[in-house]
Design a protein around this motif. Sequence first.
Motif, short mmCIF file in Angstrom:
data_model
loop_
_atom_site.label_atom_id
_atom_site.label_comp_id
_atom_site.label_asym_id
_atom_site.label_seq_id
_atom_site.Cartn_x
_atom_site.Cartn_y
_atom_site.Cartn_z
N ARG A 30 57.04 -39.31 -16.76
CA ARG A 30 56.34 -38.19 -16.87
C ARG A 30 55.55 -38.31 -18.27
NH1 ARG A 30 56.57 -32.73 -14.92
NH2 ARG A 30 58.03 -34.05 -13.55
N ALA A 33 52.45 -40.53 -17.88
CA ALA A 33 51.50 -39.88 -17.12
C ALA A 33 50.65 -39.06 -18.06
CB ALA A 33 51.98 -38.92 -16.11
N GLN A 34 51.21 -38.31 -19.00
CA GLN A 34 50.41 -37.66 -20.02
C GLN A 34 49.79 -38.66 -20.99
OE1 GLN A 34 53.46 -35.32 -22.07
NE2 GLN A 34 53.69 -34.28 -20.25
N ARG A 36 48.13 -41.09 -20.38
CA ARG A 36 46.82 -41.50 -19.76
C ARG A 36 45.61 -41.12 -20.60
NH1 ARG A 36 47.21 -43.09 -14.28
NH2 ARG A 36 44.95 -42.43 -13.99
N SER A 37 45.99 -40.04 -21.31
CA SER A 37 44.51 -39.28 -21.96
C SER A 37 44.36 -40.14 -23.38
CB SER A 37 44.84 -38.10 -22.18
OG SER A 37 45.18 -37.29 -21.13
N SER A 138 59.49 -37.68 -10.45
CA SER A 138 59.58 -38.30 -11.97
C SER A 138 57.86 -37.76 -12.63
CB SER A 138 59.50 -39.62 -12.18
OG SER A 138 60.40 -40.42 -11.58
N ILE A 139 57.13 -37.94 -11.60
CA ILE A 139 55.75 -37.25 -12.29
C ILE A 139 55.31 -36.21 -11.20
CG2 ILE A 139 55.19 -39.66 -12.97
CD1 ILE A 139 53.46 -40.27 -10.60
N SER A 140 56.01 -35.43 -10.65
CA SER A 140 55.90 -34.35 -9.87
C SER A 140 54.62 -34.61 -8.93
CB SER A 140 55.58 -33.02 -10.69
OG SER A 140 56.57 -33.01 -11.44
N HIS A 377 46.35 -34.74 -4.69
CA HIS A 377 47.32 -34.13 -5.28
C HIS A 377 47.23 -32.67 -4.80
CE1 HIS A 377 50.82 -32.69 -7.20
NE2 HIS A 377 49.93 -31.73 -7.67
N ASN A 379 47.74 -29.08 -4.84
CA ASN A 379 48.67 -27.91 -5.71
C ASN A 379 49.28 -26.97 -4.39
OD1 ASN A 379 48.43 -28.67 -8.42
ND2 ASN A 379 46.41 -28.13 -8.35
N GLU B 134 36.20 -35.64 -21.48
CA GLU B 134 37.10 -36.54 -20.81
C GLU B 134 38.75 -36.18 -20.69
OE1 GLU B 134 34.64 -40.88 -20.58
OE2 GLU B 134 35.92 -40.17 -22.22
N GLU B 135 38.96 -35.90 -21.94
CA GLU B 135 40.35 -35.68 -21.96
C GLU B 135 40.71 -34.17 -21.04
OE1 GLU B 135 42.78 -34.71 -25.97
OE2 GLU B 135 41.83 -36.35 -26.30
N ILE B 138 41.04 -35.29 -17.50
CA ILE B 138 42.27 -35.97 -17.18
C ILE B 138 43.41 -35.07 -17.01
CG2 ILE B 138 44.09 -37.63 -17.98
CD1 ILE B 138 42.08 -39.59 -18.69
N ARG B 139 43.44 -34.01 -18.03
CA ARG B 139 44.38 -33.04 -18.22
C ARG B 139 44.45 -32.11 -16.89
NH1 ARG B 139 47.36 -30.79 -22.32
NH2 ARG B 139 46.44 -32.06 -23.93
N PHE B 142 45.86 -34.14 -13.77
CA PHE B 142 47.15 -34.68 -13.73
C PHE B 142 47.91 -33.23 -14.26
CE2 PHE B 142 45.13 -38.58 -13.80
CZ PHE B 142 45.89 -39.49 -12.93
N GLN B 143 47.46 -32.18 -14.23
CA GLN B 143 47.99 -31.22 -14.67
C GLN B 143 49.56 -30.77 -14.33
OE1 GLN B 143 47.36 -27.36 -12.74
NE2 GLN B 143 45.35 -28.29 -12.10
N TRP B 144 49.80 -31.49 -13.32
CA TRP B 144 51.25 -31.51 -12.81
C TRP B 144 52.22 -32.29 -13.90
CZ3 TRP B 144 51.79 -36.66 -12.45
CH2 TRP B 144 50.75 -37.36 -12.04
N ALA B 145 51.64 -33.02 -14.75
CA ALA B 145 52.47 -33.86 -15.66
C ALA B 145 52.54 -33.14 -17.01
CB ALA B 145 51.75 -35.34 -16.06
N PHE B 146 51.81 -32.23 -16.98
CA PHE B 146 51.86 -31.77 -18.50
C PHE B 146 52.43 -30.25 -18.59
CE2 PHE B 146 48.07 -34.34 -18.59
CZ PHE B 146 47.91 -34.72 -19.78
#
Lengths: 381, 146
Positions: A30, A33-34, A36-37, A138-140, A377, A379, B134-135, B138-139, B142-146
Amino acid sequence: MAPPPPQLRTTIEKLPDHLLSNILIRVPARTLAQMRSVSKPLNALLSQPSFIKSHLHRSIHNNNDEILLVFKCLLSKQVTANPTRSPHLELPNFIKLPVADYESDDYTNHELMGAVNGLICHLFTIDDEYLVQIWNPSISAFLQLPIPGVTGELENSYRFGFDPYNDDYKVVRLAMFREDRVPYVLVEVFSLRKGCWELIDERFPAHLFVRFENVTRCGDDRVCGDGHDGRVHWLCHHEDDFYLETIVAFDLAAERMSEIGLPVVNKKDRRNALGVLGGKLCLMSCLKDHECEVWLMNEYGNAESWAKHHVFSQFSANNMSPFGFTLSNEFLFARFEVLSIYDPAAAKVKSFMFKVGPDAKVVPYVDSLVWITPDKHKNKS
Amino acid sequence: MSKKTLTLMSKDKQLFNIEEHLAVQSVTIRNMVKEDGASSVIPLPRVDSETLALVIEYLNRQQAPEEDEDYVKKFVDERGEIPTLLELAQAALDLDIKKLMDAACMKVADLIKDFTLEEVREALRIENDRTPEEEKAIRDEFQWAF
Protein backbone atom coordinates in the motif's frame (compact mmCIF):
# COMPACT_ATOMS: atom_id res chain seq x y z
CA MET A 1 40.71 12.11 -4.24
CA ALA A 2 39.91 14.98 -6.57
CA PRO A 3 36.68 16.85 -5.79
CA PRO A 4 33.89 16.29 -8.31
CA PRO A 5 33.47 18.91 -11.03
CA PRO A 6 31.31 21.78 -9.79
CA GLN A 7 28.38 21.12 -12.14
CA LEU A 8 27.96 17.65 -10.60
CA ARG A 9 28.13 18.80 -7.04
CA THR A 10 24.74 20.49 -7.13
CA THR A 11 22.84 17.47 -8.46
CA ILE A 12 21.97 14.69 -6.08
CA GLU A 13 23.94 11.52 -6.48
CA LYS A 14 21.30 8.98 -7.41
CA LEU A 15 21.01 5.69 -5.62
CA PRO A 16 21.60 2.68 -7.86
CA ASP A 17 18.39 0.90 -8.88
CA HIS A 18 19.72 -2.33 -7.44
CA LEU A 19 19.95 -0.76 -3.97
CA LEU A 20 16.58 0.98 -4.36
CA SER A 21 14.78 -2.23 -5.28
CA ASN A 22 16.41 -4.10 -2.42
CA ILE A 23 15.00 -1.53 -0.03
CA LEU A 24 11.62 -1.14 -1.69
CA ILE A 25 10.77 -4.86 -1.85
CA ARG A 26 10.66 -4.58 1.95
CA VAL A 27 8.07 -1.79 1.97
CA PRO A 28 4.35 -2.73 2.24
CA ALA A 29 2.38 -2.76 -1.02
CA ARG A 30 0.00 0.00 0.00
CA THR A 31 2.86 2.39 0.80
CA LEU A 32 4.49 1.55 -2.53
CA ALA A 33 1.25 2.35 -4.35
CA GLN A 34 1.43 5.83 -2.81
CA MET A 35 5.12 6.16 -3.69
CA ARG A 36 4.24 6.07 -7.37
CA SER A 37 3.87 9.83 -7.07
CA VAL A 38 7.45 10.31 -5.90
CA SER A 39 8.97 10.44 -9.38
CA LYS A 40 8.63 9.00 -12.88
CA PRO A 41 11.68 6.72 -12.70
CA LEU A 42 10.52 5.41 -9.32
CA ASN A 43 7.07 4.76 -10.75
CA ALA A 44 8.71 2.86 -13.62
CA LEU A 45 10.76 0.79 -11.18
CA LEU A 46 7.73 -0.03 -9.03
CA SER A 47 5.70 -1.09 -12.08
CA GLN A 48 8.32 -3.48 -13.46
CA PRO A 49 7.00 -7.06 -13.46
CA SER A 50 10.35 -8.25 -12.09
CA PHE A 51 10.08 -5.84 -9.15
CA ILE A 52 6.49 -6.89 -8.43
CA LYS A 53 7.60 -10.55 -8.46
CA SER A 54 10.55 -9.96 -6.12
CA HIS A 55 8.27 -8.07 -3.76
CA LEU A 56 5.76 -10.94 -3.83
CA HIS A 57 8.43 -13.60 -3.39
CA ARG A 58 9.72 -11.81 -0.34
CA SER A 59 6.32 -11.37 1.26
CA ILE A 60 5.52 -15.07 0.77
CA HIS A 61 8.84 -16.37 2.07
CA ASN A 62 9.69 -13.88 4.80
CA ASN A 63 6.32 -13.80 6.39
CA ASN A 64 7.24 -13.99 10.08
CA ASP A 65 4.11 -12.35 11.26
CA GLU A 66 1.49 -14.37 9.48
CA ILE A 67 -1.96 -12.90 9.22
CA LEU A 68 -4.96 -15.02 8.35
CA LEU A 69 -8.08 -13.55 6.84
CA VAL A 70 -11.08 -15.41 8.14
CA PHE A 71 -14.28 -15.20 6.17
CA LYS A 72 -17.72 -16.27 7.27
CA CYS A 73 -16.81 -16.42 10.87
CA LEU A 74 -19.80 -16.93 13.18
CA LEU A 75 -19.35 -13.77 15.19
CA SER A 76 -18.32 -11.19 12.75
CA LYS A 77 -17.88 -10.51 9.07
CA GLN A 78 -14.43 -10.25 7.67
CA VAL A 79 -11.81 -10.59 10.34
CA THR A 80 -8.15 -11.32 10.76
CA ALA A 81 -6.42 -13.71 13.09
CA ASN A 82 -2.80 -13.55 13.99
CA PRO A 83 -1.30 -16.82 15.23
CA THR A 84 1.86 -15.26 16.61
CA ARG A 85 0.33 -12.27 18.35
CA SER A 86 -3.09 -12.89 19.72
CA PRO A 87 -5.67 -15.67 20.00
CA HIS A 88 -8.42 -13.13 19.53
CA LEU A 89 -10.06 -12.00 16.40
CA GLU A 90 -8.88 -8.69 15.17
CA LEU A 91 -10.97 -6.37 13.14
CA PRO A 92 -8.82 -5.45 10.24
CA ASN A 93 -8.25 -1.89 9.25
CA PHE A 94 -6.62 -2.87 6.00
CA ILE A 95 -9.17 -5.22 4.55
CA LYS A 96 -12.45 -3.97 3.34
CA LEU A 97 -14.69 -5.86 1.00
CA PRO A 98 -14.94 -3.95 -2.24
CA VAL A 99 -18.69 -4.07 -2.55
CA ALA A 100 -20.07 -1.43 -0.26
CA ASP A 101 -23.73 -2.31 -0.45
CA TYR A 102 -23.18 -5.83 0.66
CA GLU A 103 -20.98 -5.18 3.61
CA SER A 104 -23.92 -4.46 5.82
CA ASP A 105 -26.11 -7.15 4.36
CA ASP A 106 -26.39 -10.83 4.90
CA TYR A 107 -23.01 -12.36 4.40
CA THR A 108 -24.32 -15.58 2.90
CA ASN A 109 -24.09 -13.90 -0.46
CA HIS A 110 -20.34 -13.77 -0.37
CA GLU A 111 -18.23 -16.77 -1.37
CA LEU A 112 -14.50 -17.23 -1.71
CA MET A 113 -13.35 -19.15 -4.74
CA GLY A 114 -9.62 -19.03 -4.39
CA ALA A 115 -6.60 -16.97 -3.48
CA VAL A 116 -3.15 -16.87 -4.98
CA ASN A 117 -0.24 -14.42 -4.82
CA GLY A 118 -2.21 -11.97 -2.71
CA LEU A 119 -5.15 -11.91 -5.12
CA ILE A 120 -8.48 -13.19 -3.88
CA CYS A 121 -11.21 -14.32 -6.20
CA HIS A 122 -14.69 -14.12 -4.77
CA LEU A 123 -18.29 -14.08 -5.77
CA PHE A 124 -21.35 -12.17 -4.71
CA THR A 125 -24.81 -13.37 -5.50
CA ILE A 126 -27.22 -10.55 -6.12
CA ASP A 127 -30.76 -11.42 -7.19
CA ASP A 128 -29.65 -14.68 -8.81
CA GLU A 129 -26.89 -12.88 -10.63
CA TYR A 130 -23.27 -13.70 -10.01
CA LEU A 131 -20.70 -10.99 -9.59
CA VAL A 132 -17.23 -12.44 -9.77
CA GLN A 133 -14.37 -10.24 -8.64
CA ILE A 134 -10.62 -10.51 -8.38
CA TRP A 135 -9.50 -8.47 -5.45
CA ASN A 136 -6.15 -7.38 -4.09
CA PRO A 137 -6.77 -6.30 -0.47
CA SER A 138 -3.16 -5.09 -0.05
CA ILE A 139 -3.76 -2.24 -2.46
CA SER A 140 -7.57 -2.18 -2.26
CA ALA A 141 -7.93 -2.78 -5.97
CA PHE A 142 -10.47 -5.01 -7.58
CA LEU A 143 -11.62 -6.06 -10.99
CA GLN A 144 -15.14 -7.10 -11.73
CA LEU A 145 -15.28 -9.88 -14.27
CA PRO A 146 -17.65 -9.73 -17.20
CA ILE A 147 -20.63 -12.07 -17.21
CA PRO A 148 -19.67 -15.52 -18.53
CA GLY A 149 -20.62 -16.33 -22.10
CA VAL A 150 -22.62 -19.44 -21.28
CA THR A 151 -25.62 -18.96 -19.04
CA GLY A 152 -28.66 -20.90 -17.96
CA GLU A 153 -26.61 -23.48 -16.05
CA LEU A 154 -27.94 -25.48 -13.14
CA GLU A 155 -24.78 -25.30 -11.09
CA ASN A 156 -21.41 -23.58 -11.15
CA SER A 157 -18.08 -24.43 -9.67
CA TYR A 158 -15.22 -21.96 -9.81
CA ARG A 159 -11.48 -22.18 -9.23
CA PHE A 160 -8.85 -19.46 -9.35
CA GLY A 161 -5.16 -19.87 -10.05
CA PHE A 162 -1.92 -18.55 -11.44
CA ASP A 163 -0.62 -19.71 -14.81
CA PRO A 164 3.18 -19.27 -14.54
CA TYR A 165 3.74 -20.28 -18.16
CA ASN A 166 1.75 -17.33 -19.49
CA ASP A 167 2.22 -15.16 -16.40
CA ASP A 168 -1.53 -14.89 -16.16
CA TYR A 169 -4.28 -15.30 -13.60
CA LYS A 170 -7.23 -17.40 -14.57
CA VAL A 171 -10.68 -18.21 -13.25
CA VAL A 172 -12.02 -21.59 -14.32
CA ARG A 173 -15.73 -22.16 -14.32
CA LEU A 174 -17.51 -25.47 -14.60
CA ALA A 175 -21.09 -24.96 -15.60
CA MET A 176 -23.41 -27.91 -15.33
CA PHE A 177 -26.34 -28.34 -17.66
CA ARG A 178 -28.88 -31.07 -18.19
CA GLU A 179 -30.35 -32.13 -21.45
CA ASP A 180 -32.94 -34.92 -21.55
CA ARG A 181 -31.94 -35.67 -17.99
CA VAL A 182 -28.33 -36.24 -19.05
CA PRO A 183 -26.02 -33.89 -17.23
CA TYR A 184 -23.02 -32.36 -18.96
CA VAL A 185 -20.43 -29.82 -17.95
CA LEU A 186 -18.99 -26.95 -19.96
CA VAL A 187 -15.66 -25.39 -19.07
CA GLU A 188 -15.10 -21.68 -19.39
CA VAL A 189 -11.88 -19.83 -18.59
CA PHE A 190 -11.41 -16.17 -17.76
CA SER A 191 -7.91 -14.84 -18.41
CA LEU A 192 -6.85 -11.66 -16.64
CA ARG A 193 -4.53 -10.86 -19.56
CA LYS A 194 -7.19 -11.30 -22.20
CA GLY A 195 -9.88 -9.76 -20.03
CA CYS A 196 -12.60 -12.10 -21.23
CA TRP A 197 -14.22 -15.49 -20.76
CA GLU A 198 -13.61 -18.21 -23.32
CA LEU A 199 -15.45 -21.46 -23.66
CA ILE A 200 -12.87 -24.18 -24.18
CA ASP A 201 -13.17 -27.48 -26.03
CA GLU A 202 -11.84 -29.52 -23.15
CA ARG A 203 -14.63 -31.44 -21.52
CA PHE A 204 -14.93 -32.40 -17.93
CA PRO A 205 -14.62 -36.23 -17.55
CA ALA A 206 -18.14 -37.51 -18.21
CA HIS A 207 -17.99 -40.31 -15.67
CA LEU A 208 -17.19 -37.96 -12.80
CA PHE A 209 -19.29 -35.59 -10.77
CA VAL A 210 -18.15 -32.46 -9.08
CA ARG A 211 -19.70 -32.13 -5.69
CA PHE A 212 -21.72 -29.14 -6.61
CA GLU A 213 -23.01 -28.81 -3.09
CA ASN A 214 -19.50 -27.58 -2.35
CA VAL A 215 -19.80 -25.33 -5.31
CA THR A 216 -17.71 -22.51 -4.03
CA ARG A 217 -15.12 -24.17 -1.89
CA CYS A 218 -11.67 -23.31 -2.97
CA GLY A 219 -9.79 -26.44 -3.87
CA ASP A 220 -12.10 -28.32 -1.50
CA ASP A 221 -9.89 -27.25 1.34
CA ARG A 222 -10.82 -24.25 3.33
CA VAL A 223 -7.47 -22.57 3.47
CA CYS A 224 -7.30 -21.18 0.00
CA GLY A 225 -3.99 -22.36 -1.41
CA ASP A 226 -4.87 -24.22 -4.57
CA GLY A 227 -3.88 -22.83 -7.94
CA HIS A 228 -0.48 -21.46 -7.02
CA ASP A 229 1.50 -23.64 -9.43
CA GLY A 230 -0.53 -23.50 -12.58
CA ARG A 231 -3.15 -26.10 -11.73
CA VAL A 232 -6.48 -26.15 -9.97
CA HIS A 233 -8.23 -29.19 -8.56
CA TRP A 234 -11.59 -30.67 -7.84
CA LEU A 235 -12.32 -33.64 -5.65
CA CYS A 236 -14.93 -35.59 -7.59
CA HIS A 237 -16.91 -38.78 -7.21
CA HIS A 238 -17.69 -41.44 -9.75
CA GLU A 239 -20.97 -41.50 -11.54
CA ASP A 240 -21.96 -44.93 -10.26
CA ASP A 241 -20.38 -44.81 -6.83
CA PHE A 242 -20.67 -41.72 -4.71
CA TYR A 243 -17.96 -42.93 -2.34
CA LEU A 244 -15.40 -43.59 -5.03
CA GLU A 245 -13.46 -40.39 -5.30
CA THR A 246 -10.80 -39.05 -7.60
CA ILE A 247 -9.09 -35.73 -8.27
CA VAL A 248 -9.65 -33.80 -11.46
CA ALA A 249 -6.77 -31.44 -12.21
CA PHE A 250 -6.95 -28.60 -14.68
CA ASP A 251 -3.70 -27.36 -16.17
CA LEU A 252 -4.15 -23.59 -16.55
CA ALA A 253 -1.52 -23.19 -19.28
CA ALA A 254 -2.46 -26.15 -21.49
CA GLU A 255 -6.14 -25.87 -20.52
CA ARG A 256 -6.34 -29.62 -20.14
CA MET A 257 -8.10 -31.85 -17.63
CA SER A 258 -6.52 -34.91 -16.09
CA GLU A 259 -7.40 -37.38 -13.36
CA ILE A 260 -5.27 -38.23 -10.35
CA GLY A 261 -6.08 -41.21 -8.16
CA LEU A 262 -6.32 -40.98 -4.39
CA PRO A 263 -4.13 -42.96 -1.99
CA VAL A 264 -7.07 -44.21 0.07
CA VAL A 265 -10.23 -45.87 -1.00
CA ASN A 266 -13.08 -43.89 0.33
CA LYS A 267 -15.74 -45.66 2.23
CA LYS A 268 -18.64 -44.21 4.05
CA ASP A 269 -16.53 -43.71 7.13
CA ARG A 270 -14.05 -41.31 5.53
CA ARG A 271 -14.31 -37.64 4.80
CA ASN A 272 -11.76 -36.35 2.32
CA ALA A 273 -10.65 -32.85 1.49
CA LEU A 274 -7.89 -31.43 -0.64
CA GLY A 275 -5.31 -28.95 0.48
CA VAL A 276 -1.84 -27.64 -0.18
CA LEU A 277 1.10 -28.28 2.13
CA GLY A 278 4.52 -26.82 1.47
CA GLY A 279 3.62 -26.29 -2.18
CA LYS A 280 2.44 -29.88 -2.69
CA LEU A 281 -1.06 -31.18 -3.13
CA CYS A 282 -2.30 -32.90 0.01
CA LEU A 283 -5.28 -34.97 0.99
CA MET A 284 -6.79 -34.67 4.43
CA SER A 285 -8.70 -37.83 5.14
CA CYS A 286 -10.67 -38.15 8.33
CA LEU A 287 -11.87 -41.50 9.58
CA LYS A 288 -15.04 -41.66 11.55
CA ASP A 289 -14.33 -42.24 15.27
CA HIS A 290 -10.64 -42.19 14.46
CA GLU A 291 -7.83 -39.97 13.42
CA CYS A 292 -7.23 -37.59 10.59
CA GLU A 293 -4.55 -38.56 8.07
CA VAL A 294 -2.63 -36.17 5.90
CA TRP A 295 -1.29 -37.57 2.63
CA LEU A 296 1.18 -35.71 0.47
CA MET A 297 1.67 -36.19 -3.26
CA ASN A 298 5.43 -35.99 -3.60
CA GLU A 299 5.63 -36.11 -7.37
CA TYR A 300 2.89 -34.11 -8.97
CA GLY A 301 0.46 -36.15 -11.05
CA ASN A 302 1.87 -39.50 -9.97
CA ALA A 303 -0.68 -41.33 -7.84
CA GLU A 304 2.05 -43.77 -6.76
CA SER A 305 3.87 -40.97 -5.01
CA TRP A 306 1.26 -40.34 -2.33
CA ALA A 307 2.86 -40.76 1.08
CA LYS A 308 1.28 -40.59 4.49
CA HIS A 309 2.78 -37.45 5.92
CA HIS A 310 1.16 -37.06 9.26
CA VAL A 311 -1.56 -38.58 11.39
CA PHE A 312 -3.44 -36.40 13.78
CA SER A 313 -4.37 -39.09 16.25
CA GLN A 314 -4.88 -36.73 19.16
CA PHE A 315 -8.16 -35.37 17.85
CA SER A 316 -11.13 -37.51 17.09
CA ALA A 317 -12.33 -36.82 13.59
CA ASN A 318 -15.86 -36.65 14.91
CA ASN A 319 -15.55 -33.24 16.42
CA MET A 320 -12.87 -31.78 14.23
CA SER A 321 -12.89 -30.62 10.69
CA PRO A 322 -9.65 -30.00 8.81
CA PHE A 323 -9.19 -26.67 7.07
CA GLY A 324 -5.75 -26.98 5.58
CA PHE A 325 -2.26 -25.61 5.97
CA THR A 326 -0.94 -22.10 6.35
CA LEU A 327 2.04 -20.76 4.43
CA SER A 328 4.29 -21.74 7.34
CA ASN A 329 2.91 -25.31 7.19
CA GLU A 330 0.84 -25.08 10.33
CA PHE A 331 -2.32 -27.15 10.34
CA LEU A 332 -5.57 -25.24 10.67
CA PHE A 333 -8.71 -26.97 11.78
CA ALA A 334 -11.91 -26.39 13.67
CA ARG A 335 -12.46 -28.32 16.87
CA PHE A 336 -15.95 -28.00 18.30
CA GLU A 337 -16.25 -25.08 15.88
CA VAL A 338 -13.28 -23.30 17.44
CA LEU A 339 -10.61 -22.36 14.92
CA SER A 340 -7.34 -23.93 16.03
CA ILE A 341 -3.85 -24.12 14.71
CA TYR A 342 -1.32 -26.92 15.18
CA ASP A 343 2.37 -26.34 14.84
CA PRO A 344 3.90 -29.70 13.90
CA ALA A 345 7.45 -28.54 14.72
CA ALA A 346 6.55 -27.61 18.30
CA ALA A 347 3.74 -30.21 18.53
CA LYS A 348 1.48 -27.57 20.05
CA VAL A 349 -2.13 -26.65 19.49
CA LYS A 350 -3.30 -23.11 19.85
CA SER A 351 -6.97 -22.27 19.80
CA PHE A 352 -8.31 -18.97 18.72
CA MET A 353 -10.93 -17.38 20.91
CA PHE A 354 -13.71 -17.58 18.38
CA LYS A 355 -15.94 -19.98 16.52
CA VAL A 356 -16.20 -20.52 12.84
CA GLY A 357 -19.16 -21.74 10.86
CA PRO A 358 -19.21 -24.82 8.65
CA ASP A 359 -18.59 -22.73 5.57
CA ALA A 360 -15.85 -20.52 6.98
CA LYS A 361 -12.80 -19.93 4.78
CA VAL A 362 -9.30 -18.86 5.64
CA VAL A 363 -6.94 -16.99 3.36
CA PRO A 364 -3.31 -16.50 4.37
CA TYR A 365 -2.72 -12.81 3.84
CA VAL A 366 0.01 -12.08 1.32
CA ASP A 367 1.12 -8.49 0.87
CA SER A 368 1.17 -8.07 -2.88
CA LEU A 369 1.55 -5.50 -5.64
CA VAL A 370 0.35 -7.94 -8.23
CA TRP A 371 -1.74 -6.13 -10.80
CA ILE A 372 -0.97 -2.74 -9.42
CA THR A 373 -2.40 -1.15 -12.52
CA PRO A 374 -5.85 -2.62 -12.82
CA ASP A 375 -7.45 -2.03 -16.20
CA LYS A 376 -10.29 -0.37 -14.48
CA HIS A 377 -10.92 0.40 -10.91
CA LYS A 378 -14.54 0.88 -10.24
CA ASN A 379 -15.35 2.90 -7.25
CA LYS A 380 -18.15 1.70 -5.13
CA SER A 381 -21.15 2.17 -7.29
CA MET B 1 49.46 -21.99 11.90
CA SER B 2 49.04 -18.28 12.23
CA LYS B 3 45.83 -16.74 10.97
CA LYS B 4 46.10 -15.16 7.58
CA THR B 5 45.31 -11.47 7.39
CA LEU B 6 43.87 -9.52 4.47
CA THR B 7 44.13 -5.81 3.84
CA LEU B 8 41.13 -3.93 2.46
CA MET B 9 41.45 -0.45 0.99
CA SER B 10 38.58 2.03 1.03
CA LYS B 11 37.64 4.53 -1.68
CA ASP B 12 39.65 7.23 0.23
CA LYS B 13 42.71 4.94 0.32
CA GLN B 14 42.57 3.97 3.98
CA LEU B 15 43.80 0.50 4.83
CA PHE B 16 42.01 -1.97 7.10
CA ASN B 17 43.33 -5.33 8.27
CA ILE B 18 41.05 -8.25 8.88
CA GLU B 19 41.61 -11.95 9.40
CA GLU B 20 40.88 -13.83 6.23
CA HIS B 21 38.47 -16.35 7.77
CA LEU B 22 36.31 -13.43 8.94
CA ALA B 23 36.62 -11.45 5.71
CA VAL B 24 35.33 -14.34 3.61
CA GLN B 25 31.85 -13.91 5.11
CA SER B 26 31.73 -11.54 2.18
CA VAL B 27 31.06 -13.68 -0.90
CA THR B 28 32.78 -11.07 -3.08
CA ILE B 29 35.99 -11.24 -1.04
CA ARG B 30 35.77 -15.02 -0.85
CA ASN B 31 35.69 -15.20 -4.64
CA MET B 32 38.63 -12.81 -4.94
CA VAL B 33 40.69 -14.85 -2.48
CA LYS B 34 39.84 -18.03 -4.38
CA GLU B 35 40.80 -16.53 -7.71
CA ASP B 36 44.18 -15.03 -7.06
CA GLY B 37 45.00 -15.77 -3.46
CA ALA B 38 44.52 -12.05 -2.79
CA SER B 39 48.03 -11.76 -1.47
CA SER B 40 48.16 -8.00 -1.59
CA VAL B 41 45.64 -5.27 -0.86
CA ILE B 42 42.00 -5.64 -1.91
CA PRO B 43 40.70 -2.30 -3.19
CA LEU B 44 37.07 -1.43 -2.54
CA PRO B 45 36.65 1.68 -4.69
CA ARG B 46 32.97 2.19 -3.87
CA VAL B 47 33.17 1.96 -0.06
CA ASP B 48 34.29 4.96 2.00
CA SER B 49 36.42 4.51 5.10
CA GLU B 50 33.64 5.23 7.61
CA THR B 51 31.42 2.58 6.06
CA LEU B 52 34.27 0.11 5.71
CA ALA B 53 35.05 0.55 9.40
CA LEU B 54 31.45 -0.43 10.17
CA VAL B 55 31.60 -3.42 7.84
CA ILE B 56 34.84 -4.57 9.51
CA GLU B 57 33.25 -4.16 12.93
CA TYR B 58 30.36 -6.32 11.77
CA LEU B 59 32.60 -8.99 10.24
CA ASN B 60 34.67 -9.12 13.45
CA ARG B 61 31.66 -9.76 15.70
CA GLN B 62 32.03 -12.67 18.11
CA GLN B 63 28.47 -13.85 18.27
CA ALA B 64 27.06 -17.26 18.93
CA PRO B 65 25.11 -18.28 15.81
CA GLU B 66 21.78 -18.25 17.66
CA GLU B 67 22.32 -14.64 18.74
CA ASP B 68 23.47 -13.48 15.35
CA GLU B 69 20.04 -12.45 14.14
CA ASP B 70 19.51 -10.15 17.13
CA TYR B 71 23.03 -8.83 16.88
CA VAL B 72 22.73 -7.69 13.28
CA LYS B 73 19.37 -6.06 14.00
CA LYS B 74 20.84 -4.14 16.91
CA PHE B 75 23.92 -3.31 14.88
CA VAL B 76 21.89 -1.49 12.22
CA ASP B 77 19.46 -0.01 14.77
CA GLU B 78 22.34 1.76 16.43
CA ARG B 79 23.17 3.38 13.09
CA GLY B 80 19.68 4.67 12.50
CA GLU B 81 20.66 7.56 10.23
CA ILE B 82 19.41 6.97 6.71
CA PRO B 83 22.54 8.18 4.84
CA THR B 84 24.73 5.86 6.95
CA LEU B 85 22.33 2.97 6.45
CA LEU B 86 22.27 3.52 2.70
CA GLU B 87 26.07 3.45 2.53
CA LEU B 88 26.11 0.34 4.68
CA ALA B 89 23.43 -1.37 2.57
CA GLN B 90 25.28 -0.52 -0.65
CA ALA B 91 28.58 -1.84 0.77
CA ALA B 92 26.86 -5.03 1.98
CA LEU B 93 25.32 -5.46 -1.48
CA ASP B 94 28.66 -4.94 -3.26
CA LEU B 95 30.49 -7.22 -0.86
CA ASP B 96 27.63 -9.72 -0.83
CA ILE B 97 27.16 -9.98 2.93
CA LYS B 98 23.58 -11.16 2.97
CA LYS B 99 22.53 -10.73 6.60
CA LEU B 100 23.94 -7.25 6.85
CA MET B 101 22.35 -6.26 3.54
CA ASP B 102 18.97 -7.68 4.65
CA ALA B 103 19.06 -5.87 7.97
CA ALA B 104 20.22 -2.52 6.57
CA CYS B 105 17.62 -2.54 3.77
CA MET B 106 14.90 -3.62 6.19
CA LYS B 107 15.78 -0.77 8.53
CA VAL B 108 15.58 1.81 5.72
CA ALA B 109 12.28 0.29 4.55
CA ASP B 110 10.88 0.52 8.08
CA LEU B 111 11.95 4.13 8.39
CA ILE B 112 10.60 5.38 5.07
CA LYS B 113 7.27 3.60 5.14
CA ASP B 114 5.66 6.35 7.22
CA PHE B 115 7.35 9.23 5.39
CA THR B 116 5.58 11.84 3.31
CA LEU B 117 6.37 11.87 -0.42
CA GLU B 118 8.75 14.79 0.08
CA GLU B 119 10.54 12.98 2.89
CA VAL B 120 10.85 9.86 0.72
CA ARG B 121 12.42 11.95 -2.04
CA GLU B 122 14.91 13.42 0.37
CA ALA B 123 15.77 10.08 1.99
CA LEU B 124 16.20 8.20 -1.28
CA ARG B 125 17.78 11.16 -3.10
CA ILE B 126 15.11 11.29 -5.74
CA GLU B 127 14.42 14.46 -7.67
CA ASN B 128 10.81 15.48 -7.98
CA ASP B 129 9.98 15.44 -11.67
CA ARG B 130 6.25 15.56 -11.16
CA THR B 131 4.29 18.74 -11.59
CA PRO B 132 1.66 19.35 -8.90
CA GLU B 133 -0.97 18.54 -11.57
CA GLU B 134 0.63 15.18 -12.34
CA GLU B 135 0.89 14.38 -8.67
CA LYS B 136 -2.79 15.12 -8.27
CA ALA B 137 -3.64 13.00 -11.32
CA ILE B 138 -1.88 9.98 -9.80
CA ARG B 139 -3.47 10.67 -6.47
CA ASP B 140 -6.88 10.64 -8.15
CA GLU B 141 -6.14 7.53 -10.16
CA PHE B 142 -4.94 5.65 -7.11
CA GLN B 143 -7.12 7.32 -4.54
CA TRP B 144 -7.93 3.92 -3.05
CA ALA B 145 -4.33 3.69 -1.89
CA PHE B 146 -4.21 7.05 -0.15
